[in-house]
Motif scaffolding. Sequence first.
Motif, short mmCIF file in Angstrom:
data_model
loop_
_atom_site.label_atom_id
_atom_site.label_comp_id
_atom_site.label_asym_id
_atom_site.label_seq_id
_atom_site.Cartn_x
_atom_site.Cartn_y
_atom_site.Cartn_z
N ARG A 1 5.84 -1.24 -6.56
CA ARG A 1 5.93 -0.27 -5.46
C ARG A 1 7.06 0.73 -5.69
NH1 ARG A 1 5.31 -4.88 -0.79
NH2 ARG A 1 3.18 -5.44 -1.28
N ALA B 1 1.22 8.07 -0.19
CA ALA B 1 1.74 6.69 -0.30
C ALA B 1 3.26 6.60 -0.26
CB ALA B 1 1.22 6.06 -1.60
N GLY C 1 0.80 -1.21 0.00
CA GLY C 1 0.00 0.00 0.00
C GLY C 1 0.84 1.27 0.00
N ARG C 2 2.15 1.11 0.04
CA ARG C 2 3.02 2.29 -0.01
C ARG C 2 3.93 2.15 -1.22
NH1 ARG C 2 3.66 4.05 5.26
NH2 ARG C 2 4.45 6.01 4.49
N TYR D 1 -2.18 -1.87 -7.32
CA TYR D 1 -2.59 -0.76 -6.47
C TYR D 1 -4.03 -0.95 -6.01
CZ TYR D 1 1.61 1.47 -8.29
OH TYR D 1 2.89 1.76 -8.64
N THR E 1 -3.56 1.25 -2.69
CA THR E 1 -2.58 2.33 -2.73
C THR E 1 -3.25 3.63 -3.15
OG1 THR E 1 -0.89 0.71 -3.40
CG2 THR E 1 -0.39 3.03 -3.76
#
Length: 113
Positions: free
Chosen positions: A65, A105, A26-27, A85, A90
């Motif tokens: 990512r 993010a 999620g980042r 994502y 994200t």
Amino acid sequence: MTDTNTFELPGHAQRVLDIVDQIPSGRVSTYGLIAECLHARTGSGSARLVGQVMSRYGGASPWWRVVRADGTLPRQLRPDALAHYDDEATALVWRNPTKVDLDRAIWDPLTDA
DNA sequence: GTTATGACTATGG
DNA sequence: GCCATAGCCATAA
């Protein structure tokens, strides 16, 4: 040393993949940020180099990512990355859902590791 | 040894 | 916002 079950990648490549593997779900992080962390460890490293490593050895790492400094991705990877994502929730830019919202993010391997 | 290339970034017009 | 240019550094030829 006789490591029989270990493929030895180029030194910097191993470090790049190690950092990418630390990016939480999620980042995202950027090529430049990873390059900066790499430079802090080895004394050498550039955003270009990170891209080089990812294109060659990124297949086994969460490559989606890692985004550009402005939150966008290479055209060819954009569709696949967007699917990930969606899975990881994200944060994307509202007006432009093809781009990651870095303000929300971003993950800095140097300060937030 | 040199040159070209690439999943990059910052800067200037 | 977009386009061109310079700096960046490992790899391939």
